[in-house]
Design a protein around this motif. Sequence first.
Motif, mmCIF file in Angstrom:
data_model
loop_
_atom_site.group_PDB
_atom_site.id
_atom_site.type_symbol
_atom_site.label_atom_id
_atom_site.label_comp_id
_atom_site.label_asym_id
_atom_site.label_seq_id
_atom_site.Cartn_x
_atom_site.Cartn_y
_atom_site.Cartn_z
ATOM 1 N N MET A 141 0.836 -1.337 0.015
ATOM 2 C CA MET A 141 -0.046 -0.071 -0.073
ATOM 3 C C MET A 141 0.836 1.286 -0.037
ATOM 4 S SD MET A 141 -3.408 -1.012 0.581
ATOM 5 C CE MET A 141 -4.047 0.644 1.519
ATOM 6 N N PHE A 142 0.533 2.175 -0.962
ATOM 7 C CA PHE A 142 1.129 3.416 -0.761
ATOM 8 C C PHE A 142 0.463 4.587 -0.128
ATOM 9 C CE2 PHE A 142 2.857 1.439 -4.807
ATOM 10 C CZ PHE A 142 4.231 1.734 -4.460
ATOM 11 N N PRO A 143 1.198 5.849 0.420
ATOM 12 C CA PRO A 143 0.296 6.806 1.240
ATOM 13 C C PRO A 143 -0.693 7.276 0.037
ATOM 14 C CG PRO A 143 2.978 6.977 1.354
ATOM 15 C CD PRO A 143 2.502 5.910 0.153
ATOM 16 N N GLU A 144 -1.643 7.967 0.471
ATOM 17 C CA GLU A 144 -2.728 8.649 -0.084
ATOM 18 C C GLU A 144 -2.221 9.918 -0.889
ATOM 19 O OE1 GLU A 144 -6.274 9.041 2.223
ATOM 20 O OE2 GLU A 144 -6.627 6.992 2.327
ATOM 21 N N ARG A 145 -1.021 10.468 -0.191
ATOM 22 C CA ARG A 145 -0.589 11.805 -0.802
ATOM 23 C C ARG A 145 0.940 11.884 -1.350
ATOM 24 N NH1 ARG A 145 -3.795 13.563 3.811
ATOM 25 N NH2 ARG A 145 -5.979 14.211 2.875
ATOM 26 N N CYS A 146 1.369 12.889 -1.960
ATOM 27 C CA CYS A 146 2.685 12.959 -2.203
ATOM 28 C C CYS A 146 3.458 13.382 -0.884
ATOM 29 C CB CYS A 146 2.674 14.151 -3.203
ATOM 30 S SG CYS A 146 4.103 14.790 -3.441
ATOM 31 N N SER A 147 4.726 12.667 -1.142
ATOM 32 C CA SER A 147 5.606 12.788 0.072
ATOM 33 C C SER A 147 5.833 14.092 0.380
ATOM 34 C CB SER A 147 6.597 11.704 0.083
ATOM 35 O OG SER A 147 6.160 10.580 -0.027
ATOM 36 N N ILE A 148 5.806 15.175 -0.422
ATOM 37 C CA ILE A 148 6.582 16.411 -0.107
ATOM 38 C C ILE A 148 5.488 17.189 0.638
ATOM 39 C CG2 ILE A 148 6.865 18.788 -1.415
ATOM 40 C CD1 ILE A 148 9.087 17.001 -2.050
ATOM 41 N N ARG A 149 6.290 18.155 1.659
ATOM 42 C CA ARG A 149 5.644 19.233 2.390
ATOM 43 C C ARG A 149 6.311 20.213 2.224
ATOM 44 N NH1 ARG A 149 3.901 17.840 7.992
ATOM 45 N NH2 ARG A 149 3.040 19.675 8.553
ATOM 46 N N GLU A 150 5.349 21.564 1.546
ATOM 47 C CA GLU A 150 5.691 22.773 1.429
ATOM 48 C C GLU A 150 5.403 23.751 2.622
ATOM 49 O OE1 GLU A 150 6.206 23.281 -3.388
ATOM 50 O OE2 GLU A 150 4.168 22.835 -2.631
ATOM 51 N N LYS A 151 6.063 24.589 3.007
ATOM 52 C CA LYS A 151 5.732 25.664 3.960
ATOM 53 C C LYS A 151 4.964 25.289 4.991
ATOM 54 C CE LYS A 151 5.684 28.811 0.263
ATOM 55 N NZ LYS A 151 5.157 30.031 -0.592
ATOM 56 N N GLY A 152 5.250 23.970 5.719
ATOM 57 C CA GLY A 152 4.382 23.242 6.691
ATOM 58 C C GLY A 152 3.205 22.572 6.515
ATOM 59 N N ARG A 153 2.929 22.584 5.141
ATOM 60 C CA ARG A 153 1.628 21.963 4.767
ATOM 61 C C ARG A 153 1.895 20.775 3.756
ATOM 62 N NH1 ARG A 153 -2.177 26.111 2.329
ATOM 63 N NH2 ARG A 153 -3.823 24.491 2.535
ATOM 64 N N ASP A 154 1.436 19.678 3.916
ATOM 65 C CA ASP A 154 1.418 18.418 3.050
ATOM 66 C C ASP A 154 0.873 18.641 1.788
ATOM 67 O OD1 ASP A 154 2.426 16.863 5.284
ATOM 68 O OD2 ASP A 154 0.700 15.955 5.885
ATOM 69 N N CYS A 155 1.548 17.932 0.602
ATOM 70 C CA CYS A 155 0.782 18.219 -0.647
ATOM 71 C C CYS A 155 -0.180 17.644 -0.815
ATOM 72 C CB CYS A 155 1.984 17.780 -1.682
ATOM 73 S SG CYS A 155 1.270 17.796 -3.418
ATOM 74 N N PRO A 156 -1.509 18.076 -1.124
ATOM 75 C CA PRO A 156 -2.752 17.280 -1.180
ATOM 76 C C PRO A 156 -2.773 16.422 -2.487
ATOM 77 C CG PRO A 156 -3.116 19.551 -1.997
ATOM 78 C CD PRO A 156 -1.574 19.450 -1.689
#
Length: 86
Positions: A1-16
Amino acid sequence: MFPERCSIREKGRDCPMPPEFAISVKSNDGEYMVGVTCDRHKAAFTEKLTLLQKDGKVPQGTINFTGLKPVGTSCIKVDPDELIQL
């Protein structure tokens, strides 16, 4: 199973965005999966992994992006409230 979202976090927010690629590093020792990313963040992930390789925190090797394809089966029951609308 993979995460539901991209692994990047920008400016303290997870990529949607949902993941489009599995990211791995192919080295002489083997292949190591390091995350998943959307198309928009491929370049950012490449830059970060290159820096981590220079620092010795990620094995030296080729950074590989493998496309992900959604798969559905009738054997998995899902609550309709848990589905993500794209």
